[in-house]
Design a protein around this motif. Structure first.
Motif, PDB file in Angstrom:
ATOM      1  N   ASP A 126     -81.085 -17.133-100.901  1.00 34.90           N
ATOM      2  CA  ASP A 126     -80.649 -18.510-101.132  1.00 34.90           C
ATOM      3  C   ASP A 126     -80.981 -19.351 -99.899  1.00 34.90           C
ATOM      4  N   VAL A 127     -81.754 -20.426-100.088  1.00 36.03           N
ATOM      5  CA  VAL A 127     -82.143 -21.301 -98.981  1.00 36.03           C
ATOM      6  C   VAL A 127     -81.693 -22.743 -99.216  1.00 36.03           C
ATOM      7  N   LYS A 128     -80.752 -22.938-100.123  1.00 33.98           N
ATOM      8  CA  LYS A 128     -80.308 -24.299-100.449  1.00 33.98           C
ATOM      9  C   LYS A 128     -79.772 -25.038 -99.230  1.00 33.98           C
ATOM     10  N   ASP A 129     -79.053 -24.337 -98.347  1.00 33.92           N
ATOM     11  CA  ASP A 129     -78.483 -24.974 -97.163  1.00 33.92           C
ATOM     12  C   ASP A 129     -79.544 -25.416 -96.154  1.00 33.92           C
ATOM     13  N   GLU A 130     -80.767 -24.908 -96.288  1.00 26.44           N
ATOM     14  CA  GLU A 130     -81.842 -25.277 -95.375  1.00 26.44           C
ATOM     15  C   GLU A 130     -82.652 -26.474 -95.876  1.00 26.44           C
ATOM     16  N   LEU A 131     -82.332 -26.945 -97.076  1.00 23.60           N
ATOM     17  CA  LEU A 131     -83.066 -28.053 -97.677  1.00 23.60           C
ATOM     18  C   LEU A 131     -82.150 -29.260 -97.866  1.00 23.60           C
ATOM     19  N   LYS A 132     -82.754 -30.431 -97.915  1.00 22.23           N
ATOM     20  CA  LYS A 132     -81.990 -31.657 -98.155  1.00 22.23           C
ATOM     21  C   LYS A 132     -81.491 -31.686 -99.592  1.00 22.23           C
ATOM     22  N   SER A 133     -80.340 -32.267 -99.780  1.00 18.15           N
ATOM     23  CA  SER A 133     -79.740 -32.295-101.118  1.00 18.15           C
ATOM     24  C   SER A 133     -80.377 -33.333-102.033  1.00 18.15           C
ATOM     25  N   MET A 134     -81.121 -34.305-101.447  1.00 17.70           N
ATOM     26  CA  MET A 134     -81.786 -35.335-102.259  1.00 17.70           C
ATOM     27  C   MET A 134     -83.276 -35.395-101.935  1.00 17.70           C
ATOM     28  N   ASP A 135     -84.045 -35.724-102.949  1.00 19.31           N
ATOM     29  CA  ASP A 135     -85.486 -35.871-102.821  1.00 19.31           C
ATOM     30  C   ASP A 135     -85.874 -37.200-103.460  1.00 19.31           C
ATOM     31  N   PHE A 136     -86.783 -37.927-102.816  1.00 17.26           N
ATOM     32  CA  PHE A 136     -87.256 -39.198-103.349  1.00 17.26           C
ATOM     33  C   PHE A 136     -88.747 -39.091-103.631  1.00 17.26           C
ATOM     34  N   GLY A 137     -89.186 -39.731-104.723  1.00 18.76           N
ATOM     35  CA  GLY A 137     -90.590 -39.700-105.067  1.00 18.76           C
ATOM     36  C   GLY A 137     -90.980 -40.893-105.913  1.00 18.76           C
ATOM     37  N   LEU A 138     -92.258 -40.935-106.236  1.00 15.35           N
ATOM     38  CA  LEU A 138     -92.801 -41.989-107.082  1.00 15.35           C
ATOM     39  C   LEU A 138     -93.644 -41.336-108.162  1.00 15.35           C
ATOM     40  N   ASN A 139     -93.412 -41.745-109.400  1.00 15.27           N
ATOM     41  CA  ASN A 139     -94.128 -41.196-110.552  1.00 15.27           C
ATOM     42  C   ASN A 139     -95.180 -42.169-111.053  1.00 15.27           C
ATOM     43  N   PHE A 140     -96.309 -41.608-111.487  1.00 16.30           N
ATOM     44  CA  PHE A 140     -97.345 -42.348-112.193  1.00 16.30           C
ATOM     45  C   PHE A 140     -97.714 -41.531-113.418  1.00 16.30           C
ATOM     46  N   GLY A 141     -97.873 -42.200-114.583  1.00 17.42           N
ATOM     47  CA  GLY A 141     -98.185 -41.430-115.767  1.00 17.42           C
ATOM     48  C   GLY A 141     -98.699 -42.252-116.923  1.00 17.42           C
ATOM     49  N   LEU A 142     -98.930 -41.539-118.011  1.00 16.42           N
ATOM     50  CA  LEU A 142     -99.419 -42.108-119.262  1.00 16.42           C
ATOM     51  C   LEU A 142     -98.554 -41.596-120.398  1.00 16.42           C
ATOM     52  N   GLY A 143     -98.384 -42.413-121.417  1.00 23.72           N
ATOM     53  CA  GLY A 143     -97.620 -42.004-122.586  1.00 23.72           C
ATOM     54  C   GLY A 143     -98.328 -42.402-123.868  1.00 23.72           C
ATOM     55  N   TYR A 144     -98.053 -41.672-124.920  1.00 19.83           N
ATOM     56  CA  TYR A 144     -98.640 -41.986-126.215  1.00 19.83           C
ATOM     57  C   TYR A 144     -97.599 -41.739-127.299  1.00 19.83           C
ATOM     58  N   ASP A 145     -97.355 -42.743-128.140  1.00 22.82           N
ATOM     59  CA  ASP A 145     -96.432 -42.637-129.272  1.00 22.82           C
ATOM     60  C   ASP A 145     -97.233 -42.297-130.528  1.00 22.82           C
ATOM     61  N   PHE A 146     -97.091 -41.063-131.005  1.00 20.29           N
ATOM     62  CA  PHE A 146     -97.789 -40.650-132.217  1.00 20.29           C
ATOM     63  C   PHE A 146     -97.189 -41.309-133.450  1.00 20.29           C
ATOM     64  N   THR A 147     -95.874 -41.405-133.450  1.00 22.83           N
ATOM     65  CA  THR A 147     -95.147 -42.085-134.523  1.00 22.83           C
ATOM     66  C   THR A 147     -94.052 -42.926-133.865  1.00 22.83           C
ATOM     67  N   GLU A 148     -93.222 -43.541-134.657  1.00 19.76           N
ATOM     68  CA  GLU A 148     -92.102 -44.320-134.116  1.00 19.76           C
ATOM     69  C   GLU A 148     -91.123 -43.433-133.351  1.00 19.76           C
ATOM     70  N   ASN A 149     -91.081 -42.141-133.701  1.00 21.34           N
ATOM     71  CA  ASN A 149     -90.118 -41.222-133.088  1.00 21.34           C
ATOM     72  C   ASN A 149     -90.742 -40.191-132.145  1.00 21.34           C
ATOM     73  N   PHE A 150     -91.942 -39.731-132.416  1.00 19.51           N
ATOM     74  CA  PHE A 150     -92.539 -38.616-131.675  1.00 19.51           C
ATOM     75  C   PHE A 150     -93.546 -39.128-130.640  1.00 19.51           C
ATOM     76  N   SER A 151     -93.402 -38.657-129.384  1.00 16.30           N
ATOM     77  CA  SER A 151     -94.291 -39.112-128.310  1.00 16.30           C
ATOM     78  C   SER A 151     -94.672 -37.949-127.397  1.00 16.30           C
ATOM     79  N   ALA A 152     -95.665 -38.194-126.559  1.00 17.04           N
ATOM     80  CA  ALA A 152     -96.100 -37.232-125.548  1.00 17.04           C
ATOM     81  C   ALA A 152     -96.431 -38.004-124.282  1.00 17.04           C
ATOM     82  N   GLY A 153     -96.373 -37.315-123.160  1.00 21.59           N
ATOM     83  CA  GLY A 153     -96.669 -37.982-121.906  1.00 21.59           C
ATOM     84  C   GLY A 153     -97.111 -37.013-120.839  1.00 21.59           C
ATOM     85  N   ALA A 154     -97.748 -37.556-119.817  1.00 16.00           N
ATOM     86  CA  ALA A 154     -98.162 -36.793-118.645  1.00 16.00           C
ATOM     87  C   ALA A 154     -97.920 -37.669-117.430  1.00 16.00           C
ATOM     88  N   ARG A 155     -97.441 -37.062-116.348  1.00 12.94           N
ATOM     89  CA  ARG A 155     -97.198 -37.834-115.123  1.00 12.94           C
ATOM     90  C   ARG A 155     -97.323 -36.930-113.908  1.00 12.94           C
TER      91      ARG A 155
END
Length: 185
Positions: A126-155
């Motif tokens: 267990d190395v949880k105590d050696e790591l910071k409890s929070m992580d910050f990042g930025l996401n970039f991605g693409l999404g596609y709606d196949f139908t009104e309800n069903f979608s897929a994405g990559a980021r």
């Protein structure tokens, strides 16, 4: 980083105030995670993410999508793996280039739930105590709606913050490619 979070909260609040339509949904998918920085001879670790989201339409072309995701991350190295589990909260701004296709970007905060080193020939550490409890990042991605309800994405999530807690111990940052499917109610 505080400015990024405050901007995300402002966008989120603006979205609720001016929302034309809000849909809730669930999503799950594959993670290909790695660590960058002071680490050598590591490779992507395959994991998963699962959670929920709200898509808040601001106009026909724009939406804000806050999410709550359980995410397995880390990296593989010769002889074992680093296995990290996060509760991630991305807030994505979505631009609909077409009715079905979206381009997404937004900040993410992650809360470390567990962290272990798992050698191939021994007990996990267990190395949880050696790591910071929070992580910050930025996401970039693409999404596609196949139908009104069903979608897929990559980021891709670019980790901004050093996840090592001790000073002068080097620098590690998360990097995660995610591919997911979602269902809107």
């Amino acid at each position: 980083m505080k400015k990024v979070l405050l901007s995300a909260v402002a966008i989120f609040a603006f979205g609720f105030a001016n929302a034309q339509e809000t849909k809730f949904g669930v999503k799950a998918g594959l993670n290909m995670a790695n660590l960058t920085g002071d680490v050598e001879d590591n490779s992507m670790k395959v994991g998963f993410h699962v959670g929920g989201f709200a898509e808040i339409k601001i106009s026909d072309k724009f939406a804000v999508q806050p999410e709550l995701l359980y995410s397995t991350q880390g990296t593989k190295f010769d002889g074992g793996s680093y296995d990290f589990n996060y509760l991630n909260i991305p807030v994505m701004a979505k631009f609909f280039a077409t009715e079905q296709f979206s381009i997404e970007a937004g900040p993410q905060i992650g809360f470390l739930m567990s962290a272990k080193i798992n050698p191939d020939n021994g007990d996990s550490v267990d190395v949880k105590d050696e790591l910071k409890s929070m992580d910050f990042g930025l996401n970039f991605g693409l999404g596609y709606d196949f139908t009104e309800n069903f979608s897929a994405g990559a980021r891709y999530n670019f980790g901004f913050s050093n996840i090592i807690d001790a000073e002068d111990s080097g620098e590690l940052k998360n990097g995660v490619i995610s591919v997911s499917v979602g269902y809107k109610f």
